[in-house]
Structure formats: C-alpha cells, structure tokens
Design an enzyme around this catalytic site. Structure first.
Site, PDB file in Angstrom:
ATOM      1  CG  ASN A   1      -8.490  -1.379  12.149  1.00  0.00           C
ATOM      2  OD1 ASN A   1      -7.545  -2.060  11.747  1.00  0.00           O
ATOM      3  ND2 ASN A   1      -8.940  -0.329  11.483  1.00  0.00           N
TER       4      ASN A   1
ATOM      5  CG  ASP B   1      -0.282  -0.431   2.518  1.00  0.00           C
ATOM      6  OD1 ASP B   1       0.964  -0.400   2.577  1.00  0.00           O
ATOM      7  OD2 ASP B   1      -0.984  -0.800   3.463  1.00  0.00           O
TER       8      ASP B   1
ATOM      9  CG  HIS C   1      -5.589  -2.261   8.934  1.00  0.00           C
ATOM     10  ND1 HIS C   1      -5.599  -0.888   9.028  1.00  0.00           N
ATOM     11  CD2 HIS C   1      -4.305  -2.625   9.220  1.00  0.00           C
ATOM     12  CE1 HIS C   1      -4.398  -0.453   9.344  1.00  0.00           C
ATOM     13  NE2 HIS C   1      -3.597  -1.481   9.471  1.00  0.00           N
TER      14      HIS C   1
ATOM     15  CD  GLU D   1      -8.323   0.961   7.762  1.00  0.00           C
ATOM     16  OE1 GLU D   1      -8.285   0.041   8.604  1.00  0.00           O
ATOM     17  OE2 GLU D   1      -7.638   1.991   7.877  1.00  0.00           O
TER      18      GLU D   1
HETATM   19  P1  PGA Z   1       2.380  -1.310  12.669  1.00  0.00           P
HETATM   20  O1  PGA Z   1       1.200  -1.353  11.627  1.00  0.00           O
HETATM   21  O2  PGA Z   1       3.377  -2.331  12.214  1.00  0.00           O
HETATM   22  O3  PGA Z   1       2.927   0.074  12.605  1.00  0.00           O
HETATM   23  O4  PGA Z   1       1.796  -1.643  14.003  1.00  0.00           O
HETATM   24  C1  PGA Z   1       0.715  -2.589  11.211  1.00  0.00           C
HETATM   25  C2  PGA Z   1      -0.456  -2.373  10.301  1.00  0.00           C
HETATM   26  O5  PGA Z   1      -1.177  -1.381  10.478  1.00  0.00           O
HETATM   27  O6  PGA Z   1      -0.668  -3.204   9.409  1.00  0.00           O
END
Ligand code: PGA
Length: 254
Positions: free
Chosen positions: A136, A67, A138, A143
């Site tokens: 959450n 992404d 995702h 999302e």
């Molecule tokens: P993070 O993000 O590694 O910064 O915790 C993970 C994600 O949002 O997929």
C-alpha cells in the site's frame, strides 16, 4: 534517485549488502537505520556472512530500527526486536546496547514515541536508512493517510498491512492492531536512503512511490524529495516502472 535493476531477490540482496557494507567499511562508527520484513532478510544474511569471513566489523556501529508492534515483548517471535536479534544482531559483533528499536511493551506508548524521537535526535544523523515498501506504499509503518507525520508516533495498522503480515502469525486476529513507527521526518533526515522491493505485489506501489504524485496517500512518494535515494529492486517489482519508462538497462537515474 538511482534505480538499480536486479534480476532476482538474490542479486537485490547482494547489491543492498554491498552498499551497507561500504558504509561500515568507510565509516566504522556509522549509524544504520534498519528495517524488518521479508525483504531485508537476504541482505542481513549476506552482511552476517561478510562479518563471519572477517570482512566487516560492527563493534562501533549503531543501529536504529524503524518500528515495532505495540504490545509485543522482545521475546515474542513476531516482534521486530526478536527478528533483528535472530537475523542480524546475534550473528555479528555489534554490542547490544548500540541497537535501538521502539519498546512495544512501554507502559505509555506516547511517552515511548517521545523517547524514541529524542533518541534519534541525540544520535548523529542516520548515515543510511534501509527501507522496504508495503504493497500500500507504506514505509516503516507510516500508513496511507491525509497527512505526513514527522516524528515517531503510534499508528493503527491498515487492514492491508495486517492481512499481509498475518502470514507470520498463526491467525490474522493475532496481528497487533497498533504499532510504533519512526515518522516521515525522521526517515527523511537520513543522509541517504536505500529502498528495496521484490516481487510482483510491490510493482504498483513502487511505481506510485517513484513516479506518481507526492502524497501521504502513498507515504513512500515523499522519497522523491530526498536527494540521495538508491532503489534496488528485482524485475518483478520493476514491472510497472519498466512499462512506463521503457527503460531497458540495469541503472536508471531520475
Ligand atoms: P515485507 O514488508 O518486506 O515483508 O514485504 C515490507 C514493508 O511492509 O515495509
């Protein structure tokens, strides 16, 4: 699915780097699906160190990232292109033209999504897709939603995600509202998946993803349908799973 329990972030990162390194060693022209965020930084440090010691050659490897924020150029320090250059690509011998990330500055994001999906289809399969997980649930920037989206698409970032990611920006308002992300179908078509999670704030999401119902409200829960998933997580992230399963060892097959 195999869950590997790591004592801490260091051990999780070591395990993840070993798994990715094994792919590159056994298949020098492997296609690696890569992720950004805090979680994979230790993994990339170890891969770079292995390369610097002469143990890993990335000259034939191709990478595709999950992404990118809409509206950020590759020179913006919070863009995912910048992140990948800094944490991995500048430290290994991968030709820059073998590295793919959605273009956050594309004039037409919908067209960019089509281009990225076509690119994914044109590559041989992704051999291994590295994933983090949002608090959450995702994966990539898919999302929680009412349906799973198959291909690369534009998403409105969840408030929770913008709040979580505001730690990288000077103010929460600076976090872009939209992003371009690979879809769930693109992720699921990888030959194998390596999901990483560390820290207490991932415990509930990891539990819901691996042991809860399969639902687009928890996008990572779709991974229960994939037949080659490895999870490497630290004890804090495994807290809820340990409690539910009463599992005490290092490896859990489910
Ligand atoms: P993070 O993000 O590694 O910064 O915790 C993970 C994600 O949002 O997929």
């Amino acid at each position: 699915m195999r869950i590997y329990a790591a004592a801490d972030y260091e051990e999780m990162s070591q395990r993840a780097a070993s798994i990715l390194a094994a792919h590159v060693i056994t298949k020098p022209d492997a296609v690696l699906g890569l992720a950004t965020g805090s979680t994979p930084i230790g993994t990339y440090d170890r891969l770079a160190a292995m390369h610097q010691k002469g143990m890993l050659d990335f000259s034939q490897v191709t990478t595709v990232n999950l992404d990118e924020y809409e509206g950020l150029s590759g020179e913006h320090p919070q863009s995912y292109r910048y992140f990948m250059n800094k944490h991995l690509f500048e430290r290994i011998n991968i030709p820059r033209e073998h590295t793919f990330i959605p273009d956050g500055l594309a004039k037409n994001s919908a067209e960019e999504c089509k281009r990225y999906t076509a690119l994914l289809h044109s590559l041989k399969n992704i051999d291994i897709q590295l994933l983090g997980i949002g608090s959450n649930g995702h994966i990539g920037f898919n999302e929680p939603s009412d349906s799973f989206c198959r291909d690369t698409h534009v998403v409105m970032l969840a408030e929770q995600t913008r709040k979580n990611n505001s730690r990288f920006f000077s103010s929460p308002e600076e976090v872009p509202a939209r992003a371009i992300t690979m879809g769930i179908g693109n992720i699921m078509s990888a030959e194998s998946i390596l999901l990483l999670a560390n820290g207490k704030n991932k415990s509930d999401a990891l539990f819901a993803a691996l042991f809860g119902p399969i639902t687009p409200k928890v996008p990572a829960s779709i991974l229960q349908f994939h037949n080659n998933v490895t999870v490497a997580a630290d004890e804090e992230a495994l807290c809820a799973i340990r409690e539910f399963t009463r599992w005490e060892g290092k490896i859990y097959d489910c």
